[in-house]
Design a protein around this motif. Sequence first.
Motif, PDB file in Angstrom:
ATOM      1  N   ASN A 132      -9.755   2.329  -2.564  1.00  0.00           N
ATOM      2  CA  ASN A 132      -8.961   3.204  -3.415  1.00  0.00           C
ATOM      3  C   ASN A 132      -7.528   3.415  -2.931  1.00  0.00           C
ATOM      4  O   ASN A 132      -7.002   4.529  -2.954  1.00  0.00           O
ATOM      5  CB  ASN A 132      -9.668   4.553  -3.612  1.00  0.00           C
ATOM      6  CG  ASN A 132      -9.146   5.278  -4.822  1.00  0.00           C
ATOM      7  OD1 ASN A 132      -8.673   4.662  -5.767  1.00  0.00           O
ATOM      8  ND2 ASN A 132      -9.180   6.592  -4.792  1.00  0.00           N
ATOM      9  N   HIS A 133      -6.876   2.342  -2.464  1.00  0.00           N
ATOM     10  CA  HIS A 133      -5.453   2.419  -2.119  1.00  0.00           C
ATOM     11  C   HIS A 133      -4.619   2.418  -3.395  1.00  0.00           C
ATOM     12  O   HIS A 133      -5.026   1.887  -4.428  1.00  0.00           O
ATOM     13  CB  HIS A 133      -5.023   1.200  -1.288  1.00  0.00           C
ATOM     14  CG  HIS A 133      -5.531   1.183   0.106  1.00  0.00           C
ATOM     15  ND1 HIS A 133      -5.313   2.199   1.007  1.00  0.00           N
ATOM     16  CD2 HIS A 133      -6.235   0.250   0.775  1.00  0.00           C
ATOM     17  CE1 HIS A 133      -5.861   1.898   2.159  1.00  0.00           C
ATOM     18  NE2 HIS A 133      -6.437   0.717   2.044  1.00  0.00           N
ATOM     19  N   ARG A 134      -3.431   2.982  -3.320  1.00  0.00           N
ATOM     20  CA  ARG A 134      -2.449   2.864  -4.400  1.00  0.00           C
ATOM     21  C   ARG A 134      -1.663   1.598  -4.080  1.00  0.00           C
ATOM     22  O   ARG A 134      -0.904   1.552  -3.116  1.00  0.00           O
ATOM     23  CB  ARG A 134      -1.535   4.078  -4.452  1.00  0.00           C
ATOM     24  CG  ARG A 134      -0.619   4.056  -5.646  1.00  0.00           C
ATOM     25  CD  ARG A 134       0.180   5.319  -5.824  1.00  0.00           C
ATOM     26  NE  ARG A 134      -0.440   6.453  -5.161  1.00  0.00           N
ATOM     27  CZ  ARG A 134       0.232   7.436  -4.576  1.00  0.00           C
ATOM     28  NH1 ARG A 134       1.531   7.460  -4.607  1.00  0.00           N
ATOM     29  NH2 ARG A 134      -0.397   8.433  -3.983  1.00  0.00           N
ATOM     30  N   LEU A 135      -1.840   0.556  -4.880  1.00  0.00           N
ATOM     31  CA  LEU A 135      -1.268  -0.760  -4.601  1.00  0.00           C
ATOM     32  C   LEU A 135      -0.153  -1.079  -5.591  1.00  0.00           C
ATOM     33  O   LEU A 135      -0.362  -1.024  -6.794  1.00  0.00           O
ATOM     34  CB  LEU A 135      -2.356  -1.835  -4.696  1.00  0.00           C
ATOM     35  CG  LEU A 135      -3.567  -1.648  -3.784  1.00  0.00           C
ATOM     36  CD1 LEU A 135      -4.625  -2.696  -4.091  1.00  0.00           C
ATOM     37  CD2 LEU A 135      -3.149  -1.707  -2.323  1.00  0.00           C
ATOM     38  N   GLY A 136       1.006  -1.430  -5.073  1.00  0.00           N
ATOM     39  CA  GLY A 136       2.135  -1.754  -5.932  1.00  0.00           C
ATOM     40  C   GLY A 136       2.513  -3.216  -5.882  1.00  0.00           C
ATOM     41  O   GLY A 136       2.687  -3.781  -4.812  1.00  0.00           O
ATOM     42  N   ILE A 184       0.870  -1.176   0.000  1.00  0.00           N
ATOM     43  CA  ILE A 184       0.000   0.000   0.000  1.00  0.00           C
ATOM     44  C   ILE A 184       0.902   1.220   0.000  1.00  0.00           C
ATOM     45  O   ILE A 184       1.651   1.453   0.946  1.00  0.00           O
ATOM     46  CB  ILE A 184      -0.944  -0.007   1.214  1.00  0.00           C
ATOM     47  CG1 ILE A 184      -1.856  -1.236   1.154  1.00  0.00           C
ATOM     48  CG2 ILE A 184      -1.773   1.279   1.246  1.00  0.00           C
ATOM     49  CD1 ILE A 184      -2.739  -1.415   2.376  1.00  0.00           C
ATOM     50  N   LEU A 185       0.841   1.980  -1.073  1.00  0.00           N
ATOM     51  CA  LEU A 185       1.752   3.100  -1.290  1.00  0.00           C
ATOM     52  C   LEU A 185       1.075   4.456  -1.105  1.00  0.00           C
ATOM     53  O   LEU A 185       1.518   5.453  -1.666  1.00  0.00           O
ATOM     54  CB  LEU A 185       2.364   2.985  -2.697  1.00  0.00           C
ATOM     55  CG  LEU A 185       3.124   1.681  -2.954  1.00  0.00           C
ATOM     56  CD1 LEU A 185       3.457   1.534  -4.434  1.00  0.00           C
ATOM     57  CD2 LEU A 185       4.375   1.618  -2.104  1.00  0.00           C
ATOM     58  N   ASP A 186       0.032   4.499  -0.309  1.00  0.00           N
ATOM     59  CA  ASP A 186      -0.702   5.744  -0.091  1.00  0.00           C
ATOM     60  C   ASP A 186       0.162   6.840   0.520  1.00  0.00           C
ATOM     61  O   ASP A 186      -0.105   8.023   0.319  1.00  0.00           O
ATOM     62  CB  ASP A 186      -1.904   5.510   0.831  1.00  0.00           C
ATOM     63  CG  ASP A 186      -2.933   4.585   0.215  1.00  0.00           C
ATOM     64  OD1 ASP A 186      -3.767   4.073   0.989  1.00  0.00           O
ATOM     65  OD2 ASP A 186      -2.924   4.367  -1.007  1.00  0.00           O
ATOM     66  N   CYS A 187       1.192   6.479   1.266  1.00  0.00           N
ATOM     67  CA  CYS A 187       2.045   7.468   1.930  1.00  0.00           C
ATOM     68  C   CYS A 187       3.019   8.138   0.959  1.00  0.00           C
ATOM     69  O   CYS A 187       3.609   9.168   1.281  1.00  0.00           O
ATOM     70  CB  CYS A 187       2.819   6.820   3.065  1.00  0.00           C
ATOM     71  SG  CYS A 187       4.014   5.589   2.487  1.00  0.00           S
ATOM     72  N   ALA A 188       3.199   7.567  -0.219  1.00  0.00           N
ATOM     73  CA  ALA A 188       4.126   8.137  -1.203  1.00  0.00           C
ATOM     74  C   ALA A 188       3.554   9.431  -1.769  1.00  0.00           C
ATOM     75  O   ALA A 188       2.360   9.712  -1.655  1.00  0.00           O
ATOM     76  CB  ALA A 188       4.386   7.139  -2.329  1.00  0.00           C
ATOM     77  N   ASP A 189       4.407  10.205  -2.401  1.00  0.00           N
ATOM     78  CA  ASP A 189       3.971  11.454  -3.015  1.00  0.00           C
ATOM     79  C   ASP A 189       2.841  11.191  -4.018  1.00  0.00           C
ATOM     80  O   ASP A 189       2.747  10.101  -4.596  1.00  0.00           O
ATOM     81  CB  ASP A 189       5.145  12.144  -3.717  1.00  0.00           C
ATOM     82  CG  ASP A 189       6.221  12.588  -2.725  1.00  0.00           C
ATOM     83  OD1 ASP A 189       5.896  12.764  -1.533  1.00  0.00           O
ATOM     84  OD2 ASP A 189       7.371  12.758  -3.162  1.00  0.00           O
ATOM     85  N   THR A 190       2.043  12.171  -4.250  1.00  0.00           N
ATOM     86  CA  THR A 190       0.861  12.054  -5.106  1.00  0.00           C
ATOM     87  C   THR A 190       1.187  11.487  -6.486  1.00  0.00           C
ATOM     88  O   THR A 190       0.456  10.664  -7.003  1.00  0.00           O
ATOM     89  CB  THR A 190       0.178  13.430  -5.268  1.00  0.00           C
ATOM     90  OG1 THR A 190      -0.090  13.938  -3.974  1.00  0.00           O
ATOM     91  CG2 THR A 190      -1.102  13.324  -6.049  1.00  0.00           C
TER      92      THR A 190
END
Length: 141
Positions: free
Chosen positions: A75-79, A54-60
């Motif tokens: 709606n997480h940013r998943l890598g 879960i990369l939600d903490c990364a820059d936009t």
Amino acid sequence: RSSAASDVYKRQPVAVGTMGLCIQSDHPALAQFPSENYSTPQWYDIVSHSSCAILDCADTGFRPIVQMIDNFERNHRLGILWEAAVGTGKLLVCTSRLSEIATRPEARWFARSILAYAGSDAFAPEQTMTPAQLKTVFGLS
């Protein structure tokens, strides 16, 4: 919508799954692994044996090389495959447990492609992550 249709809609279970992949198919990490910009059959086992970061903490603007598209409710940013420069170092992360599917030809080609990239001069992440962000991704903070 009619009242009856609305009631049926409200009773639908909350979506728990994901909605496919968004792939940077032209990224050098995938140079030896033919791919489209979206999910295709060779990704099935690789994705099925992944625990996405879960990369939600990364820059936009942070964009994984291979991103799992989360359902619209979380709606997480998943890598699945992503890279970052961290301080003076560089990091390439694959969250797929490739050892579990090592006999699959697509897993071998995928591993070969990312290892070749990691060992090449092309491995120069442009995106950055702070040590604090990295700790958050790995659940260390």
